[in-house]
Design a protein around this motif. Structure first.
Motif, short mmCIF file in Angstrom:
data_model
loop_
_atom_site.label_atom_id
_atom_site.label_comp_id
_atom_site.label_asym_id
_atom_site.label_seq_id
_atom_site.Cartn_x
_atom_site.Cartn_y
_atom_site.Cartn_z
N ILE A 135 0.87 -0.68 -0.17
CA ILE A 135 0.09 -0.01 -0.03
C ILE A 135 0.44 0.85 -0.19
CG2 ILE A 135 -1.87 1.48 1.33
CD1 ILE A 135 -2.73 -1.38 2.26
N ALA A 136 2.10 1.51 0.71
CA ALA A 136 2.50 2.84 0.61
C ALA A 136 3.60 2.59 -0.46
CB ALA A 136 3.80 2.28 2.15
N TRP A 137 3.46 1.54 -1.33
CA TRP A 137 4.55 1.88 -2.29
C TRP A 137 2.95 3.32 -3.52
CZ3 TRP A 137 8.98 0.66 -4.42
CH2 TRP A 137 9.24 0.39 -5.73
N VAL A 138 2.60 2.28 -3.41
CA VAL A 138 1.18 3.08 -4.12
C VAL A 138 0.71 4.23 -3.78
CG1 VAL A 138 0.89 1.00 -5.64
CG2 VAL A 138 -0.83 1.30 -3.33
N PRO A 180 6.22 9.41 -2.72
CA PRO A 180 5.99 7.78 -2.54
C PRO A 180 5.81 7.78 -0.85
CG PRO A 180 7.61 7.86 -4.92
CD PRO A 180 7.47 9.36 -3.55
N CYS A 181 5.28 6.74 -0.10
CA CYS A 181 5.13 7.05 1.35
C CYS A 181 6.57 5.75 1.59
CB CYS A 181 3.72 6.24 1.93
SG CYS A 181 2.71 8.05 1.84
N ARG A 182 6.70 4.87 0.54
CA ARG A 182 7.34 4.07 0.41
C ARG A 182 8.48 4.12 -0.81
NH1 ARG A 182 9.49 -0.18 3.15
NH2 ARG A 182 10.04 -2.13 2.23
N ASP A 183 9.74 4.87 -0.41
CA ASP A 183 10.78 4.78 -1.31
C ASP A 183 11.04 4.01 -2.48
OD1 ASP A 183 13.14 6.92 -2.06
OD2 ASP A 183 14.08 5.63 -1.85
N VAL A 226 2.09 -9.09 -10.85
CA VAL A 226 0.90 -8.73 -10.81
C VAL A 226 0.63 -7.37 -11.69
CG1 VAL A 226 0.40 -8.69 -8.30
CG2 VAL A 226 0.98 -6.75 -9.14
N GLY A 227 1.79 -6.65 -11.90
CA GLY A 227 1.79 -6.26 -13.12
C GLY A 227 1.29 -4.24 -12.46
N GLU A 228 2.77 -3.87 -12.26
CA GLU A 228 2.35 -3.09 -11.49
C GLU A 228 1.50 -1.69 -12.16
OE1 GLU A 228 5.29 1.01 -10.01
OE2 GLU A 228 5.84 -0.32 -10.46
N ASP A 229 0.67 -1.29 -11.49
CA ASP A 229 -0.26 -0.54 -12.48
C ASP A 229 -1.78 -0.93 -12.96
OD1 ASP A 229 -1.26 2.48 -11.43
OD2 ASP A 229 -0.71 3.27 -13.32
N PHE A 253 -6.17 -4.96 1.05
CA PHE A 253 -5.01 -4.55 1.17
C PHE A 253 -5.89 -3.58 2.38
CE2 PHE A 253 -1.39 -6.24 -1.60
CZ PHE A 253 -1.80 -7.85 -1.18
N ARG A 254 -6.23 -3.11 1.81
CA ARG A 254 -6.96 -1.37 2.58
C ARG A 254 -7.39 -2.05 3.80
NH1 ARG A 254 -4.30 3.79 0.51
NH2 ARG A 254 -3.55 3.13 -1.54
#
Length: 185
Positions: free
Chosen positions: A65-68, A77-80, A95-98, A109-110
């Motif tokens: 979640i932090a990645w996006v 981004p919350c996760r560098d 999963v294929g980003e985006d 996940f949220r």
């Protein structure tokens, strides 16, 4: 008293006790080299929606979640992405980003609570990914919904390093870090 049984890796029904099925994190499996089992992920989600399973958030889901997620205060981004790409690359590739699947997983996940308290026939089972730490849980309480999921603002607060919310979340999802000294070694 009704026994509480823990079943690892298989589904089992029981009339006598509470059965807890422990499943590895979908994201953690990607990091360990396993292929993403989309059907198992969907079955877990459907089982949880139907009230047949309980799932808690782990550090890998949190990191996904932090990645996006972008911190509105810094527009970063919350996760560098640079320093954390290695640990997240396989999941993103699978999963294929985006992609639609990526967005679907992140939204699921949220919805995962940070911890659960399950009562069955007078017995209580407390479930958390890493550490049931009541002081950390109290610190996180203002950042949670009634279902113990992070609010959008609470999520951002827990990603800001060296804050009480960050430290509390880190303890609950990864466990406390303690310095161990060895004498004579």
């Amino acid at each position: 008293r009704t026994p509480v049984r823990i079943v690892v890796g298989s589904v089992e029904s029981s009339r006598q006790g509470l059965v807890l099925e422990l499943e590895p994190s979908l994201v953690a499996e990607q990091k360990s080299g396993k292929s993403l089992d989309r059907d198992r992920g969907r079955r877990l989600g459907e089982s949880a929606s139907a009230g047949q399973a309980h799932i808690v958030m782990g550090n890998h889901e949190y990191n996904a979640i932090a990645w996006v997620t972008t911190d509105p205060a810094t527009d970063e981004p919350c996760r560098d992405h640079e320093t954390n790409l290695k640990g997240h690359k396989k999941f993103l590739r699978q999963v294929g980003e985006d992609s639609a699947l990526h967005h679907e997983l992140i939204e699921w996940f949220r919805t995962l609570p940070l911890w659960l308290t399950v009562t069955h026939r007078g017995n209580t089972l407390r479930v958390v990914h890493a550490c049931w730490h009541e002081a950390s849980m109290r610190e996180l309480a203002p950042h949670l919904t009634a279902a113990r999921t992070l609010t959008p603002e609470g999520f951002i607060a827990t990603t800001r390093k060296h804050t009480p919310a960050y430290e509390a979340l880190d303890t609950v999802l990864k466990g406390p870090e303690v310095r161990v000294s060895y004498r004579g070694v």
